[in-house]
Design a protein around this motif. Structure first.
Motif, PDB file in Angstrom:
ATOM      1  N   GLU A 178       0.787  -1.213   0.057  1.00  0.00           N
ATOM      2  CA  GLU A 178      -0.036  -0.017   0.078  1.00  0.00           C
ATOM      3  C   GLU A 178       0.877   1.231  -0.046  1.00  0.00           C
ATOM      4  O   GLU A 178       0.288   2.264  -0.535  1.00  0.00           O
ATOM      5  CB  GLU A 178      -1.079   0.172   1.307  1.00  0.00           C
ATOM      6  CG  GLU A 178      -2.081  -0.862   1.039  1.00  0.00           C
ATOM      7  CD  GLU A 178      -2.989  -0.496  -0.178  1.00  0.00           C
ATOM      8  OE1 GLU A 178      -3.456   0.399  -0.108  1.00  0.00           O
ATOM      9  OE2 GLU A 178      -3.481  -1.660  -0.751  1.00  0.00           O
ATOM     10  N   ASP A 179       2.209   1.138   0.576  1.00  0.00           N
ATOM     11  CA  ASP A 179       3.105   2.449   0.525  1.00  0.00           C
ATOM     12  C   ASP A 179       3.477   2.819  -0.870  1.00  0.00           C
ATOM     13  O   ASP A 179       4.168   3.820  -1.056  1.00  0.00           O
ATOM     14  CB  ASP A 179       4.137   1.959   1.419  1.00  0.00           C
ATOM     15  CG  ASP A 179       3.796   1.771   2.631  1.00  0.00           C
ATOM     16  OD1 ASP A 179       2.684   2.274   3.203  1.00  0.00           O
ATOM     17  OD2 ASP A 179       4.690   1.306   3.789  1.00  0.00           O
ATOM     18  N   CYS A 180       3.219   1.868  -1.919  1.00  0.00           N
ATOM     19  CA  CYS A 180       3.244   2.299  -3.203  1.00  0.00           C
ATOM     20  C   CYS A 180       2.480   3.338  -3.993  1.00  0.00           C
ATOM     21  O   CYS A 180       2.826   3.899  -4.920  1.00  0.00           O
ATOM     22  CB  CYS A 180       3.541   0.991  -4.355  1.00  0.00           C
ATOM     23  SG  CYS A 180       4.711  -0.297  -3.754  1.00  0.00           S
ATOM     24  N   VAL A 181       1.303   3.270  -3.235  1.00  0.00           N
ATOM     25  CA  VAL A 181       0.319   4.097  -3.941  1.00  0.00           C
ATOM     26  C   VAL A 181       0.508   5.788  -3.693  1.00  0.00           C
ATOM     27  O   VAL A 181       0.443   6.300  -4.869  1.00  0.00           O
ATOM     28  CB  VAL A 181      -1.026   3.773  -3.277  1.00  0.00           C
ATOM     29  CG1 VAL A 181      -2.247   4.680  -3.950  1.00  0.00           C
ATOM     30  CG2 VAL A 181      -1.406   2.278  -3.374  1.00  0.00           C
ATOM     31  N   GLU A 182       0.793   5.879  -2.415  1.00  0.00           N
ATOM     32  CA  GLU A 182       0.771   7.440  -2.204  1.00  0.00           C
ATOM     33  C   GLU A 182       1.987   8.192  -2.981  1.00  0.00           C
ATOM     34  O   GLU A 182       1.417   9.279  -3.732  1.00  0.00           O
ATOM     35  CB  GLU A 182       0.997   7.988  -0.862  1.00  0.00           C
ATOM     36  CG  GLU A 182       1.024   9.309  -0.479  1.00  0.00           C
ATOM     37  CD  GLU A 182       1.159   9.768   0.805  1.00  0.00           C
ATOM     38  OE1 GLU A 182       1.947  10.536   1.159  1.00  0.00           O
ATOM     39  OE2 GLU A 182       0.671   8.821   1.822  1.00  0.00           O
ATOM     40  N   PRO A 183       2.847   7.930  -3.143  1.00  0.00           N
ATOM     41  CA  PRO A 183       3.998   8.529  -3.797  1.00  0.00           C
ATOM     42  C   PRO A 183       3.672   8.573  -5.604  1.00  0.00           C
ATOM     43  O   PRO A 183       4.442   9.382  -6.043  1.00  0.00           O
ATOM     44  CB  PRO A 183       5.237   7.626  -3.696  1.00  0.00           C
ATOM     45  CG  PRO A 183       5.219   6.721  -2.617  1.00  0.00           C
ATOM     46  CD  PRO A 183       3.536   6.759  -2.560  1.00  0.00           C
ATOM     47  N   LYS A 184       2.796   7.622  -5.944  1.00  0.00           N
ATOM     48  CA  LYS A 184       2.277   7.860  -7.418  1.00  0.00           C
ATOM     49  C   LYS A 184       1.623   9.144  -7.711  1.00  0.00           C
ATOM     50  O   LYS A 184       1.499   9.756  -8.707  1.00  0.00           O
ATOM     51  CB  LYS A 184       1.209   6.690  -7.769  1.00  0.00           C
ATOM     52  CG  LYS A 184       2.184   5.415  -7.678  1.00  0.00           C
ATOM     53  CD  LYS A 184       2.714   4.915  -9.278  1.00  0.00           C
ATOM     54  CE  LYS A 184       3.160   3.792  -9.545  1.00  0.00           C
ATOM     55  NZ  LYS A 184       3.885   3.516 -10.613  1.00  0.00           N
TER      56      LYS A 184
END
Length: 350
Positions: A286-292
């Protein structure tokens, strides 16, 4: 389904130039990592049967016996060593990323620097051959192809891998980003000598690997596993027994490190460098989502009307045959003096 994955990097030495014992050691390490809860376990570059560092130490005219040993101890992708690893993955229900020296089924001296991702059912999900061997690796390995330049969509997430210097190739990296990569594996040699100590300025592979791993994770917004080999006392003794004069070179070269990075490019999890170890990290995808939201280079933060990347994923072979029983056979029209165009050769060109 949980978005959290426990991963392991095997920071260990091969049983140098011994494919059987290196495979047996790998299986022991896999079992240990699995007992600790790891679901994805990564091995270093050319773990089986070891990294050919001698190509950096002596001229090729002095290394014929070592190349012959490397060819003898390299493994077939469908050979018994790989089958043992696949069976282990299936038995333990884990995913394995394994660096190995692959031998050609049609050439006794044809080798590739290769990596496989093995699924938890024992299947080979990706089989990648390093596109271009780096520096003195060209004396050992042939160039690979784009057939394995792909991302595997697994229950753990989307997993991709590149070998060593490929992690400085922007197009190779973008190919995996465009495959939706969430976990990127990079594997590295135990040492990478580039200069004699008195020459100064030996390439700092540890620092370079940290830069490349962090940069890819930051750009892809993916977690990174950097898994490096280790030079143990037996490997060092083997090299010094051959030529004591190279002691300063190998002792003056930085030892590689194994570590993990987050989608922000920041360090996470454990690290190892100066001794053999299995290091672990917990990835929450889930930590891959916000930086996108900030930079999505395979989404809104790009201009595909300007840039166009095409990948040839053909597996290169030395010979192609055509015959009546071959699906690619092109019959000859007796009323025409050239072969008819095969439909597949013109598809997409109209």
């Amino acid at each position: 389904m949980s978005s959290c994955v426990k991963v392991a990097a095997i920071h260990a030495a091969s049983v140098f130039l011994d494919r059987k014992k290196s495979t047996e050691k790998a299986i022991g390490l896999i079992r240990e990592a699995a007992r600790s809860g790891a679901e994805l376990i990564a091995f270093p570059e050319s773990f089986i049967p070891g990294f050919p560092v001698w190509a950096a130490l002596w001229p090729p005219i002095d290394n014929h016996d070592l190349f012959a040993a490397m060819a003898r101890e390299s493994v077939l992708v469908d050979g018994p060593e790989m089958n043992m690893l696949r069976a282990e993955a299936r038995e333990l229900g884990v995913f394995l990323s394994v660096g190995f020296s692959e031998k050609s089924p049609v050439s006794v001296g044809g080798l590739w620097n290769a990596n496989v991702l093995i699924g938890d059912d024992g299947s080979i999900l990706t089989h990648h051959r390093k596109i271009v061997p780096t520096f003195y690796e060209k004396l050992i390995w042939a160039s690979g192809d784009g057939a394995g330049l792909a991302v595997a969509d697994t229950r753990l997430g989307k997993i991709g891998a590149l070998i060593c210097g490929e992690n400085a190739n922007p197009l190779a990296r973008f190919a995996l980003m465009a495959g939706g990569e969430q976990i990127h594996i990079s594997n590295w040699p135990p040492i990478w000598p580039t200069r004699r100590p008195k020459g100064g300025g030996n390439f700092n592979n540890v620092n370079a690997n940290r830069i490349r791993t962090a940069a890819h994770s930051f750009e892809a917004k993916a977690f990174g596993i950097a898994c490096a080999g280790f030079m143990d006392a037996k490997m060092r003794a083997f090299l010094l027994e051959r030529d004591p004069a190279i002691g300063d070179v190998i002792d003056g070269t930085p030892r590689a490190a194994s570590f993990f990075v987050a989608p922000t490019g920041e360090p996470t999890g454990e690290t190892a460098q100066d001794e053999e170890a299995i290091v672990y990290a917990e990835f929450d995808l889930e930590d891959c989502v916000e930086p996108k939201q900030f930079h999505d280079v395979v989404g809104y933060y790009n201009r595909f009307d300007i840039f166009d990347l095409r990948i040839n994923r053909t597996r290169l072979v030395p010979m192609k045959t055509a015959g009546a029983s071959d699906p690619d056979f092109v019959p000859v029209d007796p009323d025409f003096d050239e072969p008819q165009a095969h439909p597949r050769t013109t598809e997409g060109l109209r």
